[in-house]
Design a protein around this motif. Sequence first.
Motif, PDB file in Angstrom:
ATOM      1  N   GLU A  63       0.904  -1.055  -0.001  1.00 14.81           N
ATOM      2  CA  GLU A  63      -0.197  -0.149  -0.057  1.00 14.81           C
ATOM      3  C   GLU A  63       0.950   1.344  -0.051  1.00 14.81           C
ATOM      4  N   THR A  64       0.395   2.475  -0.564  1.00 17.97           N
ATOM      5  CA  THR A  64       1.131   3.382  -0.687  1.00 17.97           C
ATOM      6  C   THR A  64       0.289   4.537   0.151  1.00 17.97           C
ATOM      7  N   PRO A  65       0.640   5.333   1.192  1.00 15.16           N
ATOM      8  CA  PRO A  65       1.800   4.749   1.900  1.00 15.16           C
ATOM      9  C   PRO A  65       1.710   3.375   2.752  1.00 15.16           C
ATOM     10  N   ALA A  66       2.826   2.992   3.086  1.00 16.20           N
ATOM     11  CA  ALA A  66       2.590   1.646   3.860  1.00 16.20           C
ATOM     12  C   ALA A  66       1.582   1.540   4.766  1.00 16.20           C
ATOM     13  N   LEU A  67       0.998   0.534   5.026  1.00 11.68           N
ATOM     14  CA  LEU A  67      -0.182   0.348   5.882  1.00 11.68           C
ATOM     15  C   LEU A  67       0.543  -0.187   7.257  1.00 11.68           C
ATOM     16  N   ILE A  68       0.397   0.329   8.497  1.00 13.30           N
ATOM     17  CA  ILE A  68       0.920   0.010   9.719  1.00 13.30           C
ATOM     18  C   ILE A  68      -0.181  -0.369  10.627  1.00 13.30           C
ATOM     19  N   ILE A  69      -0.171  -1.671  11.222  1.00 17.32           N
ATOM     20  CA  ILE A  69      -1.145  -1.806  12.183  1.00 17.32           C
ATOM     21  C   ILE A  69      -0.311  -2.499  13.491  1.00 17.32           C
ATOM     22  N   ASN A  70      -1.069  -1.812  14.424  1.00 19.96           N
ATOM     23  CA  ASN A  70      -0.167  -2.231  15.742  1.00 19.96           C
ATOM     24  C   ASN A  70      -0.927  -3.093  16.580  1.00 19.96           C
ATOM     25  N   GLN A  71      -2.374  -3.491  16.450  1.00 19.85           N
ATOM     26  CA  GLN A  71      -2.914  -4.148  17.349  1.00 19.85           C
ATOM     27  C   GLN A  71      -3.440  -5.690  16.519  1.00 19.85           C
ATOM     28  N   SER A  72      -2.947  -6.595  17.588  1.00 20.11           N
ATOM     29  CA  SER A  72      -3.017  -7.888  17.195  1.00 20.11           C
ATOM     30  C   SER A  72      -4.577  -8.232  16.744  1.00 20.11           C
ATOM     31  N   ASN A  73      -5.565  -7.593  17.324  1.00 22.93           N
ATOM     32  CA  ASN A  73      -6.783  -7.975  16.913  1.00 22.93           C
ATOM     33  C   ASN A  73      -7.080  -7.169  15.506  1.00 22.93           C
ATOM     34  N   ALA A  74      -6.558  -5.907  15.299  1.00 25.76           N
ATOM     35  CA  ALA A  74      -6.633  -5.280  13.870  1.00 25.76           C
ATOM     36  C   ALA A  74      -6.085  -6.232  12.883  1.00 25.76           C
ATOM     37  N   ILE A  75      -4.944  -6.680  13.207  1.00 28.67           N
ATOM     38  CA  ILE A  75      -4.380  -7.611  12.177  1.00 28.67           C
ATOM     39  C   ILE A  75      -5.240  -8.880  11.755  1.00 28.67           C
ATOM     40  N   ILE A  76      -5.817  -9.256  12.927  1.00 33.58           N
ATOM     41  CA  ILE A  76      -6.775 -10.394  12.627  1.00 33.58           C
ATOM     42  C   ILE A  76      -7.902  -9.853  11.442  1.00 33.58           C
ATOM     43  N   GLN A  77      -8.414  -8.736  11.708  1.00 35.55           N
ATOM     44  CA  GLN A  77      -9.388  -7.991  11.161  1.00 35.55           C
ATOM     45  C   GLN A  77      -8.666  -7.706   9.510  1.00 35.55           C
ATOM     46  N   TYR A  78      -7.392  -7.301   9.479  1.00 29.73           N
ATOM     47  CA  TYR A  78      -7.078  -7.037   8.342  1.00 29.73           C
ATOM     48  C   TYR A  78      -6.806  -8.270   7.328  1.00 29.73           C
ATOM     49  N   ALA A  79      -6.412  -9.496   8.179  1.00 30.39           N
ATOM     50  CA  ALA A  79      -6.303 -10.736   7.273  1.00 30.39           C
ATOM     51  C   ALA A  79      -7.712 -11.108   6.919  1.00 30.39           C
ATOM     52  N   ASP A  80      -8.737 -11.078   7.513  1.00 30.97           N
ATOM     53  CA  ASP A  80     -10.193 -11.320   7.223  1.00 30.97           C
ATOM     54  C   ASP A  80     -10.420 -10.596   6.045  1.00 30.97           C
ATOM     55  N   ALA A  81     -10.210  -9.124   6.108  1.00 33.77           N
ATOM     56  CA  ALA A  81     -10.496  -8.347   5.022  1.00 33.77           C
ATOM     57  C   ALA A  81      -9.843  -8.814   3.681  1.00 33.77           C
ATOM     58  N   LYS A  82      -8.576  -9.041   3.839  1.00 32.72           N
ATOM     59  CA  LYS A  82      -7.643  -9.568   2.385  1.00 32.72           C
ATOM     60  C   LYS A  82      -8.119 -10.593   1.734  1.00 32.72           C
ATOM     61  N   VAL A  83      -8.343 -11.809   2.656  1.00 37.65           N
ATOM     62  CA  VAL A  83      -8.662 -13.181   2.195  1.00 37.65           C
ATOM     63  C   VAL A  83     -10.020 -13.297   2.750  1.00 37.65           C
ATOM     64  N   PRO A  84     -11.134 -12.870   2.243  1.00 32.33           N
ATOM     65  CA  PRO A  84     -12.333 -12.948   2.749  1.00 32.33           C
ATOM     66  C   PRO A  84     -12.953 -14.544   2.674  1.00 32.33           C
ATOM     67  N   GLY A  85     -13.522 -15.017   3.899  1.00 33.02           N
ATOM     68  CA  GLY A  85     -13.751 -16.135   4.005  1.00 33.02           C
ATOM     69  C   GLY A  85     -13.154 -17.223   4.788  1.00 33.02           C
ATOM     70  N   GLN A  86     -11.920 -16.861   4.943  1.00 30.09           N
ATOM     71  CA  GLN A  86     -11.026 -17.583   5.659  1.00 30.09           C
ATOM     72  C   GLN A  86     -11.051 -17.582   7.200  1.00 30.09           C
ATOM     73  N   LEU A  87     -11.267 -16.425   7.912  1.00 31.78           N
ATOM     74  CA  LEU A  87     -11.248 -16.449   9.182  1.00 31.78           C
ATOM     75  C   LEU A  87     -12.607 -16.176   9.702  1.00 31.78           C
ATOM     76  N   ALA A  88     -13.566 -15.796   8.829  1.00 30.53           N
ATOM     77  CA  ALA A  88     -15.123 -15.708   9.258  1.00 30.53           C
ATOM     78  C   ALA A  88     -15.953 -16.051   7.923  1.00 30.53           C
ATOM     79  N   PRO A  89     -17.167 -16.580   7.871  1.00 32.81           N
ATOM     80  CA  PRO A  89     -17.935 -16.539   6.791  1.00 32.81           C
ATOM     81  C   PRO A  89     -18.176 -15.078   6.010  1.00 32.81           C
ATOM     82  N   ILE A  90     -18.095 -15.062   4.849  1.00 35.92           N
ATOM     83  CA  ILE A  90     -18.699 -13.727   4.245  1.00 35.92           C
ATOM     84  C   ILE A  90     -19.661 -13.199   4.636  1.00 35.92           C
ATOM     85  N   TRP A  91     -19.659 -11.734   5.296  1.00 38.66           N
ATOM     86  CA  TRP A  91     -20.844 -10.994   5.840  1.00 38.66           C
ATOM     87  C   TRP A  91     -21.726 -10.689   4.617  1.00 38.66           C
TER      88      TRP A  91
END
Length: 204
Positions: A63-91
Amino acid sequence: MNNLIELYGANTGNSFRAAIALEEAGILYTAKKVDLWAHEQRDIPYKALNPAGKVPTLVDHSETPALIINQSNAIIQYADAKVPGQLAPIWPGPETVRVYDRYFFFVTDVIAPSHAAFFLRQAGLDDAAAVMSERVIEQLIFAEGFLTEEFMAGDRFSMADISAFTIASSVRDRLDWKSHPRLADWFHAIEARPAVQRGLNAFQ
Ligand SMILES: N[C@@H](CCC(=O)N[C@@H](CS)C(=O)NCC(=O)O)C(=O)O
């Protein structure tokens, strides 16, 4: 390995949570070990990424500028958004609601008291810390009731299992597993998942 996504972390529950989420979502990343004993988390270059001087930190240079995430649970949300369906069924849908509901149970009702216990202990308030630590155990035992199917939020692995597993790991020596066989079976099944093992070994 992917040089565009870096995950800074150490052998702590918060870092494991982030690494397991990336692994389970199938996101390639480069793990960067931060030596907490050497106080690398307080070095100026690291604090430019994480002003609180804590792990984990994810940096996504794609990403530009680089995306920086400091919270572990926000990283989970990031992973879920990047690859939908793997960590939660699609909303939307009732299955997704149940995953979020259980996930936030572990984040706010189990992980948060565990953090509180840590700070109370550091402040020398041992009795108060013990109350909070006991609360963590009680809530995990309560969560055994979620296991009507194989996982914490139904019949498929989800972010609820990640948050539950990392906090359960941190108290594994204090939990009376024999009295909670369903919880024990779930814990061992999650621990045996290859992606979970990769996440647990990310910062060796
Ligand atoms: N809420 C943060 C908590 C992060 C945190 O407390 N990290 C601890 C390790 S578990 C840390 O980096 N401690 C080092 C220090 O405070 O110096 C998250 O979930 O990512």
